[in-house]
Scaffold this active site. Structure first.
Site, mmCIF file in Angstrom:
data_model
loop_
_atom_site.group_PDB
_atom_site.id
_atom_site.type_symbol
_atom_site.label_atom_id
_atom_site.label_comp_id
_atom_site.label_asym_id
_atom_site.label_seq_id
_atom_site.Cartn_x
_atom_site.Cartn_y
_atom_site.Cartn_z
ATOM 1 N N ASN A 9 46.681 63.513 -15.036
ATOM 2 C CA ASN A 9 46.466 62.249 -15.743
ATOM 3 C C ASN A 9 47.430 61.223 -15.157
ATOM 4 O O ASN A 9 48.622 61.250 -15.454
ATOM 5 C CB ASN A 9 46.730 62.460 -17.247
ATOM 6 C CG ASN A 9 46.638 61.172 -18.037
ATOM 7 O OD1 ASN A 9 46.212 60.138 -17.511
ATOM 8 N ND2 ASN A 9 47.039 61.221 -19.291
ATOM 9 N N TRP A 10 46.890 60.338 -14.344
ATOM 10 C CA TRP A 10 47.757 59.381 -13.627
ATOM 11 C C TRP A 10 48.249 58.253 -14.525
ATOM 12 O O TRP A 10 49.104 57.473 -14.126
ATOM 13 C CB TRP A 10 47.004 58.782 -12.439
ATOM 14 C CG TRP A 10 46.751 59.730 -11.306
ATOM 15 C CD1 TRP A 10 47.061 61.064 -11.248
ATOM 16 C CD2 TRP A 10 46.134 59.416 -10.040
ATOM 17 N NE1 TRP A 10 46.687 61.584 -10.035
ATOM 18 C CE2 TRP A 10 46.111 60.603 -9.277
ATOM 19 C CE3 TRP A 10 45.604 58.248 -9.496
ATOM 20 C CZ2 TRP A 10 45.574 60.642 -7.985
ATOM 21 C CZ3 TRP A 10 45.067 58.288 -8.216
ATOM 22 C CH2 TRP A 10 45.061 59.479 -7.468
ATOM 23 N N LYS A 11 47.684 58.106 -15.696
ATOM 24 C CA LYS A 11 48.045 57.015 -16.619
ATOM 25 C C LYS A 11 47.951 55.675 -15.870
ATOM 26 O O LYS A 11 47.075 55.533 -15.010
ATOM 27 C CB LYS A 11 49.434 57.275 -17.216
ATOM 28 C CG LYS A 11 49.506 58.698 -17.823
ATOM 29 C CD LYS A 11 50.727 58.982 -18.635
ATOM 30 C CE LYS A 11 50.651 60.404 -19.182
ATOM 31 N NZ LYS A 11 51.769 60.770 -20.036
ATOM 32 N N HIS A 94 44.286 61.004 -26.010
ATOM 33 C CA HIS A 94 45.667 61.156 -25.538
ATOM 34 C C HIS A 94 46.639 60.533 -26.541
ATOM 35 O O HIS A 94 46.332 59.517 -27.159
ATOM 36 C CB HIS A 94 45.832 60.502 -24.167
ATOM 37 C CG HIS A 94 47.111 60.898 -23.517
ATOM 38 N ND1 HIS A 94 48.300 60.286 -23.819
ATOM 39 C CD2 HIS A 94 47.402 61.885 -22.633
ATOM 40 C CE1 HIS A 94 49.275 60.884 -23.134
ATOM 41 N NE2 HIS A 94 48.750 61.844 -22.406
ATOM 42 N N GLU A 96 49.152 58.742 -26.182
ATOM 43 C CA GLU A 96 49.480 57.326 -25.939
ATOM 44 C C GLU A 96 48.384 56.418 -26.469
ATOM 45 O O GLU A 96 48.655 55.314 -26.946
ATOM 46 C CB GLU A 96 49.726 57.119 -24.433
ATOM 47 C CG GLU A 96 51.058 57.727 -24.004
ATOM 48 C CD GLU A 96 51.065 58.308 -22.597
ATOM 49 O OE1 GLU A 96 50.217 57.937 -21.775
ATOM 50 O OE2 GLU A 96 51.937 59.162 -22.337
ATOM 51 N N GLU A 166 48.864 68.878 -26.357
ATOM 52 C CA GLU A 166 49.995 68.145 -25.796
ATOM 53 C C GLU A 166 50.948 67.751 -26.926
ATOM 54 O O GLU A 166 50.762 66.701 -27.567
ATOM 55 C CB GLU A 166 49.508 66.875 -25.080
ATOM 56 C CG GLU A 166 48.563 67.137 -23.927
ATOM 57 C CD GLU A 166 48.583 65.994 -22.907
ATOM 58 O OE1 GLU A 166 48.843 66.271 -21.734
ATOM 59 O OE2 GLU A 166 48.355 64.833 -23.294
ATOM 60 N N GLY A 172 56.469 63.416 -21.147
ATOM 61 C CA GLY A 172 57.328 62.495 -20.411
ATOM 62 C C GLY A 172 58.796 62.595 -20.793
ATOM 63 O O GLY A 172 59.594 61.731 -20.433
ATOM 64 N N SER A 212 55.377 67.700 -19.797
ATOM 65 C CA SER A 212 56.461 68.038 -18.870
ATOM 66 C C SER A 212 56.214 69.330 -18.079
ATOM 67 O O SER A 212 57.147 70.085 -17.832
ATOM 68 C CB SER A 212 57.802 68.099 -19.604
ATOM 69 O OG SER A 212 58.104 66.827 -20.167
ATOM 70 N N GLY A 233 51.070 64.944 -16.285
ATOM 71 C CA GLY A 233 51.342 63.515 -16.166
ATOM 72 C C GLY A 233 52.188 63.236 -14.941
ATOM 73 O O GLY A 233 51.705 63.225 -13.803
ATOM 74 N N GLY A 234 53.480 63.043 -15.146
ATOM 75 C CA GLY A 234 54.402 62.637 -14.077
ATOM 76 C C GLY A 234 54.273 63.440 -12.793
ATOM 77 O O GLY A 234 54.204 62.859 -11.688
HETATM 78 P P1 13P Z 1 54.060 64.507 -18.515
HETATM 79 O O1 13P Z 1 53.568 65.655 -17.652
HETATM 80 O O2 13P Z 1 54.596 63.360 -17.724
HETATM 81 O O3 13P Z 1 54.978 64.973 -19.598
HETATM 82 O O4 13P Z 1 52.759 63.932 -19.262
HETATM 83 C C1 13P Z 1 51.892 64.793 -19.884
HETATM 84 C C2 13P Z 1 50.679 64.034 -20.264
HETATM 85 O O5 13P Z 1 50.736 63.126 -21.066
HETATM 86 C C3 13P Z 1 49.399 64.391 -19.630
HETATM 87 O O6 13P Z 1 48.326 63.800 -20.252
#
Ligand code: 13P
Length: 249
Positions: A9-11, A94, A96, A166, A172, A212, A233-234
């Site tokens: 997930n590149w956000k 998600h 967010e 999640e 994050g 994470s 994510g990251g």
């Molecule tokens: P991180 O891997 O950066 O913690 O993010 C997870 C995420 O939100 C994937 O959708």
């Protein structure tokens, strides 16, 4: 045997050039045949990504979609628009989107219905906040999130659903659920599906863990019986890290 899946997930990261660079590196990596690999770039990069990955096994997902088919919804994107550029998977729910854009179980149920009716696949995200875990309400919260947004669906359309647990406190933050915590929740989720539908369906649904996940912890988390992969994510923004996670099963 359930699908093993790693989705990035590149956000709100990676413009045109960065997308091209990252996808070209990913394309050149050897990937395991038994793992489905997906990336979810921003809307503006979806078409480009589908074209770039045409001959690769990596598929492209979107990070959101609107519940309506078309109309006066400024700034929104519909299922047909996504299908039109070759996208057939949508990430929904998600944390967010829930916390920053006020999505909730009810509005998500509408998005789920539209996406299912469009014949698309959903990666459905959910998970508890830190306070909810601290007060030992995490099972109750997850049960509510799944029941209210998904359990109205018929068993037949669950082949279009992938779940992604999640925990919000792990997104994050560098703090991961321990493999035991992930397994405990994933087993709980499978039991919920078994109770509401059937044991057979519960065994078929892929449940990803997100929060994470890094090259250093992916193998341990993915080795858990009820963890079928990860939503990253990251670490998905770095080709070497992402590929290391893809190869961590
Ligand atoms: P991180 O891997 O950066 O913690 O993010 C997870 C995420 O939100 C994937 O959708």
């Amino acid at each position: 045997m359930r699908d093993q899946i790693v989705a990035g997930n590149w956000k709100m990261n990676n413009d045109q050039n960065q997308t091209q660079t990252l996808l070209n590196v990913l394309k050149n990596h050897k990937k395991p045949e038994n793992v489905r690999v997906m990336v979810a770039p921003a809307f503006t990069q979806l078409s480009q990504s589908v074209t770039l990955l045409e001959e690769d096994m990596i598929s492209v997902a979107s990070q959101n979609v609107n519940a309506e088919a078309s109309g006066a919804y400024t700034g929104e994107v519909s299922v047909d628009m996504l299908k039109g550029v070759g996208v057939s998977t949508v990430i929904l729910g998600h944390s967010e989107r829930r916390s920053l854009y006020h999505e909730n179980n009810t509005s998500l149920a509408d998005k789920v219905n539209t996406t299912i009716e469009a014949g698309m696949e959903i990666i459905f995200c959910f998970g508890e906040q830190l306070e909810e875990r601290k007060s030992n309400r995490h099972f109750e919260v997850v049960k509510e999130q799944l029941s209210e947004a998904l359990f109205h669906l018929s068993a037949e359309v669950w082949s279009q659903i992938v779940l992604a647990y999640e925990p919000v406190w792990a997104i994050g933050t560098g703090e991961t659920a321990s493999p035991a915590q992930a397994q405990e929740m994933h087993a709980f989720i499978r039991n919920l599906i078994q109770d509401h539908y059937t044991a057979d369906l519960a065994q078929k649904v892929a449940i990803l863990y997100g929060g994470s996940v890094k090259p250093g912890n992916a193998q341990e988390i993915f080795s858990m019986e009820d963890v079928d992969g990860g939503l990253i994510g990251g670490a998905s923004l770095n080709a070497e890290d992402f590929m290391s996670i893809v190869n961590a099963f």
